[in-house]
Enzyme design. Sequence first.
Site, mmCIF file in Angstrom:
data_model
loop_
_atom_site.group_PDB
_atom_site.id
_atom_site.type_symbol
_atom_site.label_atom_id
_atom_site.label_comp_id
_atom_site.label_asym_id
_atom_site.label_seq_id
_atom_site.Cartn_x
_atom_site.Cartn_y
_atom_site.Cartn_z
ATOM 1 N N ASP A 24 0.812 -1.217 0.000
ATOM 2 C CA ASP A 24 0.000 0.000 0.000
ATOM 3 C C ASP A 24 0.850 1.275 0.000
ATOM 4 O O ASP A 24 1.949 1.290 0.551
ATOM 5 C CB ASP A 24 -0.901 -0.020 1.250
ATOM 6 C CG ASP A 24 -2.052 0.953 1.133
ATOM 7 O OD1 ASP A 24 -2.348 1.411 0.012
ATOM 8 O OD2 ASP A 24 -2.660 1.271 2.165
ATOM 9 N N HIS A 41 2.661 2.841 -8.883
ATOM 10 C CA HIS A 41 2.538 1.384 -9.043
ATOM 11 C C HIS A 41 3.797 0.820 -9.715
ATOM 12 O O HIS A 41 4.234 -0.292 -9.407
ATOM 13 C CB HIS A 41 1.286 1.029 -9.847
ATOM 14 C CG HIS A 41 0.015 1.423 -9.136
ATOM 15 N ND1 HIS A 41 -0.218 1.105 -7.818
ATOM 16 C CD2 HIS A 41 -1.076 2.125 -9.552
ATOM 17 C CE1 HIS A 41 -1.396 1.582 -7.453
ATOM 18 N NE2 HIS A 41 -1.930 2.213 -8.484
ATOM 19 N N ASN A 72 -10.616 -3.849 -6.255
ATOM 20 C CA ASN A 72 -9.837 -2.832 -6.984
ATOM 21 C C ASN A 72 -10.402 -2.500 -8.372
ATOM 22 O O ASN A 72 -10.023 -1.497 -8.974
ATOM 23 C CB ASN A 72 -8.354 -3.238 -7.108
ATOM 24 C CG ASN A 72 -7.569 -3.076 -5.842
ATOM 25 O OD1 ASN A 72 -6.606 -3.792 -5.576
ATOM 26 N ND2 ASN A 72 -7.951 -2.130 -4.995
ATOM 27 N N ARG A 75 -11.664 1.057 -9.174
ATOM 28 C CA ARG A 75 -10.779 2.192 -9.510
ATOM 29 C C ARG A 75 -10.995 2.633 -10.963
ATOM 30 O O ARG A 75 -11.512 1.862 -11.771
ATOM 31 C CB ARG A 75 -9.320 1.782 -9.295
ATOM 32 C CG ARG A 75 -9.065 1.501 -7.827
ATOM 33 C CD ARG A 75 -7.610 1.344 -7.534
ATOM 34 N NE ARG A 75 -7.454 1.144 -6.104
ATOM 35 C CZ ARG A 75 -6.362 1.440 -5.411
ATOM 36 N NH1 ARG A 75 -5.307 1.926 -6.022
ATOM 37 N NH2 ARG A 75 -6.311 1.239 -4.114
ATOM 38 N N ARG A 192 1.910 -4.340 6.596
ATOM 39 C CA ARG A 192 1.159 -3.354 5.800
ATOM 40 C C ARG A 192 1.834 -1.991 5.902
ATOM 41 O O ARG A 192 1.690 -1.290 6.899
ATOM 42 C CB ARG A 192 -0.298 -3.240 6.260
ATOM 43 C CG ARG A 192 -1.039 -2.230 5.391
ATOM 44 C CD ARG A 192 -2.544 -2.290 5.493
ATOM 45 N NE ARG A 192 -3.118 -1.451 4.430
ATOM 46 C CZ ARG A 192 -4.335 -1.547 3.969
ATOM 47 N NH1 ARG A 192 -5.141 -2.462 4.431
ATOM 48 N NH2 ARG A 192 -4.758 -0.745 3.007
ATOM 49 N N GLU A 211 1.228 -12.439 13.032
ATOM 50 C CA GLU A 211 1.617 -11.199 13.706
ATOM 51 C C GLU A 211 1.507 -10.080 12.677
ATOM 52 O O GLU A 211 1.914 -10.250 11.527
ATOM 53 C CB GLU A 211 3.060 -11.297 14.217
ATOM 54 C CG GLU A 211 3.256 -12.353 15.279
ATOM 55 C CD GLU A 211 2.454 -12.082 16.548
ATOM 56 O OE1 GLU A 211 2.250 -10.902 16.892
ATOM 57 O OE2 GLU A 211 2.013 -13.070 17.175
HETATM 58 C C1 FPP Z 1 -2.116 -0.191 -3.297
HETATM 59 O O1 FPP Z 1 -1.632 1.159 -3.264
HETATM 60 C C2 FPP Z 1 -1.554 -0.898 -4.444
HETATM 61 C C3 FPP Z 1 -2.267 -1.535 -5.422
HETATM 62 C C4 FPP Z 1 -3.736 -1.619 -5.430
HETATM 63 C C5 FPP Z 1 -1.584 -2.174 -6.578
HETATM 64 C C6 FPP Z 1 -0.325 -2.919 -6.296
HETATM 65 C C7 FPP Z 1 0.310 -3.269 -7.589
HETATM 66 C C8 FPP Z 1 1.631 -3.232 -7.873
HETATM 67 C C9 FPP Z 1 2.678 -2.914 -6.866
HETATM 68 C C10 FPP Z 1 2.096 -3.440 -9.281
HETATM 69 C C11 FPP Z 1 2.342 -4.775 -9.809
HETATM 70 C C12 FPP Z 1 2.636 -5.903 -8.879
HETATM 71 C C13 FPP Z 1 3.559 -6.880 -9.094
HETATM 72 C C14 FPP Z 1 3.515 -8.087 -8.231
HETATM 73 C C15 FPP Z 1 4.611 -6.802 -10.119
HETATM 74 P P1 FPP Z 1 -2.640 2.357 -3.472
HETATM 75 O O2 FPP Z 1 -2.821 2.617 -4.908
HETATM 76 O O3 FPP Z 1 -3.939 2.052 -2.761
HETATM 77 O O4 FPP Z 1 -1.884 3.537 -2.776
HETATM 78 P P2 FPP Z 1 -2.539 4.784 -2.024
HETATM 79 O O5 FPP Z 1 -3.184 4.239 -0.778
HETATM 80 O O6 FPP Z 1 -1.376 5.656 -1.719
HETATM 81 O O7 FPP Z 1 -3.527 5.412 -2.957
#
Ligand code: FPP
Length: 246
Positions: A24, A41, A72, A75, A192, A211
């Site tokens: 996150d 991302h 998700n 979004r 997290r 944990e």
């Molecule tokens: C949460 O951060 C993140 C996601 C919903 C996407 C995670 C995806 C990747 C890291 C890319 C691809 C993954 C791999 C395994 C190569 P957020 O967007 O909710 O962040 P925010 O809370 O700051 O808005």
Amino acid sequence: MNKETGPLPFDKENIPRHIAFVMDGNGRWAQKRGLPRTAGHSAGSESFHKAAEILAELGVEHMTVYAFSTENWKRPLEEVSAIMGLLEKYLRRSIRELVENNIQLDFWGDLSPLSPKLRKLIDQTDELSKQCTGMQVHVCLNYGGRDEILRAARALAQDCLEGRLSPEDIGEKELEGRMYCHDVPPPDLLVRPGGEMRISNFLLWECAYSEFYFTDTLWPDFGREEIYKAIAEFQKRNRRYGGLSR
Ligand code: FPP
């Protein structure tokens, strides 16, 4: 691999077998830099790759990451497409490197709504991963903890209906045997980053006795030092599993 020498801030004989991450804070990381959320991302996928290498080097057996949840899809289409595009790019570029490091990759979640291109890459990854015997990385994609339990419950109902199982024979083993996590030890540690303190429908069954470690650091900044801190904190915990301290 960029191994660090220096003394470790934790006992290397007591490394968690399984660490799970909610990746996150990507969006906020990008916004802080005046970049589009998708750049966050992209940085997040680099962070994932480095974390996998560090965990493998430490001898962790399983790493699970939350890449895309069943929620998700809410979004904007542009962001969803960017995450899927990043996954494609990541698999195309990095799978061979992971195989060289003997790291296996598999996917947990309902992959049916993904594009044929991404599904094909996932199949190829599964095939290449078969030869690896090292750390297993489970990428949760279109995954929800409730959905995982629901699917297992449906499979159990079907088995009862078709006479393969009796309701009185259903125990934890039978339910878990129909989940993505079958044959994988539950996470010892769930991390997290990003400042939120909730589970967000991740590994609801598996985390019964995990944990939890929360930090304000955003996922793209979550590097070696942060991983070390999380493991050091884990080693201070007294795990009782509902029993009493030894
Ligand atoms: C949460 O951060 C993140 C996601 C919903 C996407 C995670 C995806 C990747 C890291 C890319 C691809 C993954 C791999 C395994 C190569 P957020 O967007 O909710 O962040 P925010 O809370 O700051 O808005």
